[in-house]
Design a protein around this motif. Structure first.
Motif, PDB file in Angstrom:
ATOM      1  N   ARG A 276       5.820   2.748   5.581  1.00  0.00           N
ATOM      2  CA  ARG A 276       4.483   2.322   5.156  1.00  0.00           C
ATOM      3  C   ARG A 276       4.086   2.981   3.846  1.00  0.00           C
TER       4      ARG A 276
ATOM      5  N   HIS B 256       2.336  -1.888   5.427  1.00  0.00           N
ATOM      6  CA  HIS B 256       2.344  -2.027   6.883  1.00  0.00           C
ATOM      7  C   HIS B 256       3.530  -2.816   7.428  1.00  0.00           C
TER       8      HIS B 256
ATOM      9  N   TYR C 152      -3.319   7.753   3.686  1.00  0.00           N
ATOM     10  CA  TYR C 152      -4.132   7.270   4.799  1.00  0.00           C
ATOM     11  C   TYR C 152      -5.075   6.161   4.369  1.00  0.00           C
ATOM     12  N   TYR C 153      -4.502   5.151   3.685  1.00  0.00           N
ATOM     13  CA  TYR C 153      -5.167   3.879   3.477  1.00  0.00           C
ATOM     14  C   TYR C 153      -6.219   3.870   2.371  1.00  0.00           C
ATOM     15  N   GLY C 154      -6.047   2.888   1.500  1.00  0.00           N
ATOM     16  CA  GLY C 154      -7.121   2.530   0.611  1.00  0.00           C
ATOM     17  C   GLY C 154      -7.010   2.964  -0.836  1.00  0.00           C
TER      18      GLY C 154
ATOM     19  N   ALA D 183       0.834  -1.205   0.000  1.00  0.00           N
ATOM     20  CA  ALA D 183       0.000   0.000   0.000  1.00  0.00           C
ATOM     21  C   ALA D 183       0.863   1.247   0.000  1.00  0.00           C
TER      22      ALA D 183
ATOM     23  N   ASP E 200      -9.214   0.202   5.352  1.00  0.00           N
ATOM     24  CA  ASP E 200      -7.979  -0.347   4.804  1.00  0.00           C
ATOM     25  C   ASP E 200      -8.286  -1.770   4.356  1.00  0.00           C
TER      26      ASP E 200
ATOM     27  N   THR F  78      -1.435  -0.970  14.520  1.00  0.00           N
ATOM     28  CA  THR F  78      -1.872  -2.255  13.977  1.00  0.00           C
ATOM     29  C   THR F  78      -1.449  -3.398  14.889  1.00  0.00           C
TER      30      THR F  78
ATOM     31  N   GLU G 241     -12.791  -3.174   9.886  1.00  0.00           N
ATOM     32  CA  GLU G 241     -12.384  -1.890   9.336  1.00  0.00           C
ATOM     33  C   GLU G 241     -13.622  -1.072   8.992  1.00  0.00           C
TER      34      GLU G 241
ATOM     35  N   TYR H  49     -11.111   4.360   9.252  1.00  0.00           N
ATOM     36  CA  TYR H  49     -10.664   4.206   7.875  1.00  0.00           C
ATOM     37  C   TYR H  49     -11.166   2.879   7.309  1.00  0.00           C
TER      38      TYR H  49
END
Length: 291
Positions: free
Chosen positions: A154, A159, A35-37, A31, A100, A80, A111, A98
């Motif tokens: 990250r 992660h 901030y994820y996704g 990733a 993720d 995490t 999530e 979030y």
């Protein structure tokens, strides 16, 4: 429409379908989003991750708790891993503000769930505008040097990955090139502001967890969090969690023979860290907290 056109159209639909599936399976070590996704994919990396052996089958709280607990940290502070430990010892899933997808398919099925059906709710943000959203909070704090470096890793390798040395020359963020020095300066401000605002603006009780203590004394630190959450576990539950405490959510590879931080950076980090520690000391004093 010719048979060839129909075939090509069908092939395009199939490719689009599998691209969506691969996006949903965004791997832990691939990733790149801030901030994820929304990151790029190493399409098959998720297959390389070992399965998580849980001490008990994960489930939602039933009935849900009337009080939602926030789990606050600056990215890269071990959020995490702490969520993993909490899920191991309690069997209750942890949530997040979030979505993720990489975490969702690798041990964190809750999530984007932010109500009392989860044990805690992960956030890297300031206290929400709704004053009753979180009744209490666990703040996971890590030395800014280490968490800024961890989150930089990250951004580049997900992660559990580690950024190559070449990545410290330049990074891409929102399509703009930002040098490493500027990145550290900006993120240090974010780190300090995040902690300052929670300890001065949040009205509910706060339990403070230092990542370094969580690493060196995992059992007692985890028990302290459970006490704060008013959640009781058996000795067998705790023993099982400790036997499996490493999991797959901590980076194994470290930068060898290379320190990307300059003396000026270390000085700025120490100044910022001291200011936050003074805020915590004042918070503990005014709230009659020991430790």
């Amino acid at each position: 429409m010719s048979r060839r056109s129909v075939f090509l159209f069908a092939a395009l639909i199939v490719m689009l379908y599998f691209s969506i599936i691969l996006f949903m399976l965004n791997p832990l070590n691939g990733a790149k989003s801030p901030y994820y996704g929304n990151g790029y994919l190493n399409h098959f990396a998720y297959r390389q991750l070992p399965q998580v052996n849980w001490c008990k089958e994960l489930k939602l709280r039933s009935p849900p708790s009337p009080d939602v607990v926030a789990l606050i940290s600056y990215p890269g502070s071990g959020n995490t891993w702490l969520r993993y430990l909490l899920q191991q010892v309690t069997g209750i899933v942890t949530g997040s503000i979030y979505m993720d997808y990489g975490l969702r398919v690798h041990g964190f099925p809750a999530e984007n769930i932010t109500d009392g059906s989860v044990l805690v709710v992960k956030t890297h943000e300031a206290p929400p505008l709704e004053s009753n959203k979180f009744k209490s909070a666990v703040v996971l704090m890590r030395n800014p040097r280490d968490c800024i470096l961890a989150d930089f890793n990250r951004l580049h390798k997900g992660h559990i990955g580690t950024a190559p040395k070449s990545a410290f020359r330049m990074i891409s963020q929102e399509h703009k090139k930002i040098d490493w020095t500027t990145y550290v300066k900006n993120q240090l401000k974010v780190w300090e502001t995040l902690h300052q605002i929670w300890f001065t603006k949040f009205q509910g009780p706060i339990h403070i967890v230092f990542y370094e203590v969580l690493v060196s004394d995992t059992r007692n630190t985890l028990q302290g969090i459970l006490n704060f959450l008013n959640f009781t576990v058996s000795q067998a539950d705790m023993d099982c969690a400790m036997n499996r405490k490493e999991g797959i959510y901590r980076r194994k590879k470290k930068l060898q023979g290379f320190d990307p931080f300059t003396p000026a950076m270390y000085k700025a980090i120490e100044i910022s860290r001291s200011r936050v520690l003074n805020i915590i000391k004042y918070y503990r004093k005014t709230h009659n907290l020991s430790g």
